[in-house]
Scaffold this active site. Structure first.
Site, short mmCIF file in Angstrom:
data_model
loop_
_atom_site.label_atom_id
_atom_site.label_comp_id
_atom_site.label_asym_id
_atom_site.label_seq_id
_atom_site.Cartn_x
_atom_site.Cartn_y
_atom_site.Cartn_z
N ASP A 1 0.85 -1.17 0.00
CA ASP A 1 0.00 0.00 0.00
C ASP A 1 0.90 1.24 0.00
OD1 ASP A 1 -2.40 1.64 0.53
OD2 ASP A 1 -1.48 1.90 2.49
N ASP B 1 -0.30 5.12 0.84
CA ASP B 1 -0.59 6.14 1.85
C ASP B 1 -0.58 5.57 3.25
OD1 ASP B 1 -1.14 8.35 0.00
OD2 ASP B 1 -2.85 7.14 -0.61
N ASP C 1 -1.79 -0.49 6.11
CA ASP C 1 -1.85 0.28 7.36
C ASP C 1 -3.27 0.55 7.84
OD1 ASP C 1 -2.13 3.73 6.82
OD2 ASP C 1 -2.26 2.26 5.21
N LYS D 1 -9.98 -0.72 -3.30
CA LYS D 1 -10.12 -1.17 -1.92
C LYS D 1 -11.40 -0.60 -1.31
CE LYS D 1 -5.08 -0.91 -1.51
NZ LYS D 1 -3.95 -0.30 -0.79
#
Length: 215
Positions: free
Chosen positions: A10, A12, A165, A140
């Site tokens: 991922d 960000d 995250d 997502k």
């Protein structure tokens, strides 16, 4: 082929420190419509794409979905115009994987143009595949982006570790069948079967990633 085939990252909040910047962009947009983004509504935008966030909030804000999405996308692009700061341990881990010949992909729900810009800024690391929000039919928390990245690398998702995250990203990766290394940036994520949770990428290494894939 057995063992670890690829690591799918991922962006960000995982590789670069932008998750809070994204939420601040959404908060400022909401404030322009006279709406305060708090509680569960605020948490719901973590890890979400521009379009999904607009879909979630347009009724609360009294805004048109398309206009809200365009506004959020433009504001976030402007916010990242000067680049993004790598998360602790991110560059070291990417370097280790490249030196070890492990395939890597960048899999993000951010606009594809932003993802490609950030992908070229991480100390010269070259990802073997890059996917942003516009690169799959769904993003997502649907599994589509992780499935697409694994397919592009010729890898069985079960032989891939996804590094995430947020709960949104974890849901996407697990639905695709990936093992998940969760490094929470803004909200707690509990350990679970097939999921390892660390406090920082500084704790991650190739030995750990390989141990997450059954032989």
């Amino acid at each position: 082929m057995s063992g670890l085939r690829a690591v799918l990252f991922d962006m960000d909040g995982t590789l670069v420190d932008t998750e809070e910047a994204w939420v601040e962009v959404v908060e400022k947009a909401a404030a322009r419509y006279g709406h305060a983004l708090v509680g569960e509504e605020r948490r719901s935008v973590y890890g979400r794409s521009v379009e999904d966030t607009a879909e979630l909030l347009y009724v609360s804000l009294g805004a048109r979905r398309e206009e809200l999405a365009a506004e959020l996308g433009a504001d976030f692009t402007a916010r990242l115009a000067d680049g993004a700061e790598p998360r602790p341990g991110a560059l070291r881990l990417l370097r280790t994987l490249r030196e070890s010949g492990v395939l890597t992909a960048l899999v993000s729900a951010s606009p594809s143009a932003i993802v490609r810009r950030v992908a070229t800024s991480l100390d010269g690391h070259r990802f073997d595949a890059v996917y942003g929000a516009q690169d799959t039919e769904r993003t997502k928390p649907a599994p589509d982006p992780y499935l697409a990245a694994a397919a592009a690398l010729g890898a069985d998702p079960a032989r891939c570790v996804a590094v995430e995250d947020t709960a949104t990203g974890v849901a996407s990766a697990e639905a695709a069948g990936c093992a998940v290394l969760a490094v929470p940036s803004v909200e707690p994520i509990a350990p679970a079967a097939g999921r390892t949770v660390l406090t920082s990428l500084e704790e991650a290494d190739l030995t750990l990633l390989r141990s997450m894939i059954a032989s």
